[in-house]
Design an enzyme around this catalytic site. Structure first.
Site, PDB file in Angstrom:
ATOM      1  N   LYS A  33       0.817  -1.213   0.000  1.00  0.00           N
ATOM      2  CA  LYS A  33       0.000   0.000   0.000  1.00  0.00           C
ATOM      3  C   LYS A  33       0.850   1.261   0.000  1.00  0.00           C
ATOM      4  O   LYS A  33       0.494   2.249  -0.642  1.00  0.00           O
ATOM      5  CB  LYS A  33      -0.953   0.006   1.203  1.00  0.00           C
ATOM      6  CG  LYS A  33      -2.089  -0.996   1.071  1.00  0.00           C
ATOM      7  CD  LYS A  33      -3.117  -0.804   2.157  1.00  0.00           C
ATOM      8  CE  LYS A  33      -4.277  -1.778   1.977  1.00  0.00           C
ATOM      9  NZ  LYS A  33      -5.264  -1.652   3.053  1.00  0.00           N
ATOM     10  N   LYS A  41      -7.852 -10.627 -10.197  1.00  0.00           N
ATOM     11  CA  LYS A  41      -9.008 -10.558  -9.316  1.00  0.00           C
ATOM     12  C   LYS A  41      -9.871  -9.361  -9.719  1.00  0.00           C
ATOM     13  O   LYS A  41      -9.331  -8.305 -10.050  1.00  0.00           O
ATOM     14  CB  LYS A  41      -8.448 -10.350  -7.898  1.00  0.00           C
ATOM     15  CG  LYS A  41      -9.364 -10.626  -6.754  1.00  0.00           C
ATOM     16  CD  LYS A  41      -8.635 -10.343  -5.442  1.00  0.00           C
ATOM     17  CE  LYS A  41      -8.698  -8.870  -5.103  1.00  0.00           C
ATOM     18  NZ  LYS A  41      -9.205  -8.523  -3.803  1.00  0.00           N
ATOM     19  N   LYS A  76     -11.858  -2.946  -7.388  1.00  0.00           N
ATOM     20  CA  LYS A  76     -12.287  -1.570  -7.674  1.00  0.00           C
ATOM     21  C   LYS A  76     -11.183  -0.810  -8.409  1.00  0.00           C
ATOM     22  O   LYS A  76     -11.454   0.141  -9.121  1.00  0.00           O
ATOM     23  CB  LYS A  76     -12.727  -0.833  -6.416  1.00  0.00           C
ATOM     24  CG  LYS A  76     -11.667  -0.724  -5.332  1.00  0.00           C
ATOM     25  CD  LYS A  76     -12.207   0.026  -4.126  1.00  0.00           C
ATOM     26  CE  LYS A  76     -11.260  -0.031  -2.950  1.00  0.00           C
ATOM     27  NZ  LYS A  76     -11.388  -1.280  -2.158  1.00  0.00           N
TER      28      LYS A  76
HETATM   29  P1  ADP Z   1     -10.860  -4.404  -3.683  1.00  0.00           P
HETATM   30  O1  ADP Z   1      -9.979  -5.619  -3.910  1.00  0.00           O
HETATM   31  O2  ADP Z   1     -11.756  -4.115  -4.830  1.00  0.00           O
HETATM   32  O3  ADP Z   1     -10.048  -3.221  -3.241  1.00  0.00           O
HETATM   33  P2  ADP Z   1     -11.499  -4.713  -0.931  1.00  0.00           P
HETATM   34  O4  ADP Z   1     -10.063  -4.956  -0.684  1.00  0.00           O
HETATM   35  O5  ADP Z   1     -12.117  -3.474  -0.394  1.00  0.00           O
HETATM   36  O6  ADP Z   1     -11.804  -4.807  -2.488  1.00  0.00           O
HETATM   37  O7  ADP Z   1     -12.284  -5.995  -0.412  1.00  0.00           O
HETATM   38  C1  ADP Z   1     -13.409  -5.997   0.426  1.00  0.00           C
HETATM   39  C2  ADP Z   1     -13.815  -7.444   0.655  1.00  0.00           C
HETATM   40  O8  ADP Z   1     -14.206  -8.050  -0.594  1.00  0.00           O
HETATM   41  C3  ADP Z   1     -12.694  -8.326   1.185  1.00  0.00           C
HETATM   42  O9  ADP Z   1     -13.262  -9.270   2.104  1.00  0.00           O
HETATM   43  C4  ADP Z   1     -12.161  -9.041  -0.027  1.00  0.00           C
HETATM   44  O10 ADP Z   1     -11.579 -10.299   0.276  1.00  0.00           O
HETATM   45  C5  ADP Z   1     -13.417  -9.213  -0.866  1.00  0.00           C
HETATM   46  N1  ADP Z   1     -13.091  -9.204  -2.294  1.00  0.00           N
HETATM   47  C6  ADP Z   1     -12.584  -8.166  -2.994  1.00  0.00           C
HETATM   48  N2  ADP Z   1     -12.421  -8.486  -4.293  1.00  0.00           N
HETATM   49  C7  ADP Z   1     -12.825  -9.788  -4.406  1.00  0.00           C
HETATM   50  C8  ADP Z   1     -12.895 -10.703  -5.511  1.00  0.00           C
HETATM   51  N3  ADP Z   1     -12.535 -10.341  -6.734  1.00  0.00           N
HETATM   52  N4  ADP Z   1     -13.372 -11.937  -5.292  1.00  0.00           N
HETATM   53  C9  ADP Z   1     -13.759 -12.311  -4.045  1.00  0.00           C
HETATM   54  N5  ADP Z   1     -13.716 -11.502  -2.962  1.00  0.00           N
HETATM   55  C10 ADP Z   1     -13.256 -10.251  -3.131  1.00  0.00           C
HETATM   56 NA    NA Z   2      -8.106  -5.542  -1.735  1.00  0.00          NA
END
Ligand code: ADP
Ligand code: NA
Length: 330
Positions: free
Chosen positions: A114, A197, A200
């Site tokens: 990060k 994956k 966002k």
């Molecule tokens: P991002 O990866 O979009 O930044 P976050 O880190 O805010 O999303 O993730 C919030 C929650 O959603 C976490 O519990 C994370 O494991 C889950 N999550 C995020 N992206 C995925 C994905 N592509 N598939 C499954 N779970 C996900």
């Molecule tokens: Na993430």
């Protein structure tokens, strides 16, 4: 309560949750309400570890809560609250900061990722100690289970280490939580780049399905999902990641098993799978969007849900903090 306690936090993401957030995390929160004494919080204290616009942060926090309720969190069956409404998080966070070795904190790999994104000069001390606040978040509720993704495993290990360290030094105070994820969660990939994956911060916005986008925009994304040059609909993550991702999403949204889907689509083209999935998603997301808008359009109800959630959370958090303070010598 006889039921095991679960605690999870979710960031107040700008705009909207995406399908990966829903299928990988939020849907699991909804299921855990039935089996656990579940606490869910929108982690606005964590959000300010990177710069935030105040008006946007406030709006995004409410938007996150509205989407969690729309997805099926029921304030009568779980405790949903906003982290900053419960001051004990920051208070126990300080205590945990003082128990953590600097070298130990430096080994947290998420900070390295990060801070590299932020630029080394701009990364704050808050971003550095973020996992230690997360330790306090979990220990305050004496959580047995912490439903998190694989990327959080190191932070759960830190939580266990600090709980055991405190208990050894000051006497039994904290439940040592389960070391890893409660159950297998679906991992959802980008529709345009199935090796990445869904996120966002996706490099391919057409591969990212946001829950609050116009449903026909998302339908188009499913219809133009990247697959492969073969024609057989078969689950094979190594050789057919795009098709496998579509099958995972289909199965998760309909409850149909993957072998059943393979049978159903035998002899059919990718177009049929994509068109069906677009329809299935739109049918699911339309009421979700409506419920989100209802909560956002009724600020009094949303405020009252969050105020009651904070009150329930504080009752537990204050008791834990008081015990910890007493043992420390405060
Ligand atoms: P991002 O990866 O979009 O930044 P976050 O880190 O805010 O999303 O993730 C919030 C929650 O959603 C976490 O519990 C994370 O494991 C889950 N999550 C995020 N992206 C995925 C994905 N592509 N598939 C499954 N779970 C996900
Ligand atoms: Na993430």
């Amino acid at each position: 309560s006889e039921r095991p306690r679960a605690l999870s936090g979710i960031q107040p993401t700008a705009g909207s949750f995406h399908l990966g957030n829903y299928l990988g995390a939020i849907r699991q929160y909804v299921a855990l309400q039935e089996t656990h004494d579940a606490f869910y919080m929108v982690v606005d204290l964590h959000a300010i570890t990177v710069p935030q616009d105040p008006a946007e942060l406030r709006a995004n926090t409410r938007l996150a809560a509205a989407q969690l309720l729309a997805a099926g969190l029921d304030p009568d069956r779980c405790t949903l609250f906003v982290q900053s409404h419960v001051p004990e998080h920051a208070q126990l966070g300080w205590v945990m900061n003082c128990l953590t070795g600097f070298g130990e904190a430096s080994r947290m790999t998420q900070f390295k990722d990060k801070s590299a994104k932020q630029g080394a000069d701009r990364a704050t001390v808050g971003l550095f100690t973020y996992p230690i606040l997360q330790v306090a978040d979990i220990l305050l509720y004496q959580a047995d289970a912490v439903p998190v993704g694989e990327d959080q495993r190191q932070h759960i290990e830190l939580t266990r280490d600090l709980a055991e360290r405190f208990n050894t030094r000051f006497g039994d105070t904290f439940t040592v939580p389960a070391p890893h994820i409660v159950r297998e969660v679906a991992k959802i990939y980008d529709l345009q780049d199935p090796s990445a994956k869904m996120s966002k911060s996706s490099a391919t916005p057409k591969g990212l399905v946001n829950l609050l986008d116009e449903p026909n925009v998302s339908a188009k994304k499913f219809k133009s999902a990247v697959t492969d040059t073969d024609t057989v609909i078969r689950f094979d993550e190594a050789d057919k990641p795009g098709v496998s991702n579509l099958l995972t999403i289909h199965s998760a949204l309909t409850g149909t098993t993957i072998p059943e889907l393979e049978e159903r689509y035998a002899g059919k083209g990718y177009g049929a799978l994509k068109t069906d999935l677009a329809e299935i998603f739109v049918a699911w997301v339309t009421p979700f969007r409506e419920r989100t808008q209802e909560y956002l359009g009724d600020p009094e109800t949303l405020d009252s849900v969050l105020a009651k959630g904070a009150e329930k959370a504080r009752a537990v958090a204050a008791e834990t903090l008081a015990a910890a303070y007493d043992r420390i010598g405060f």
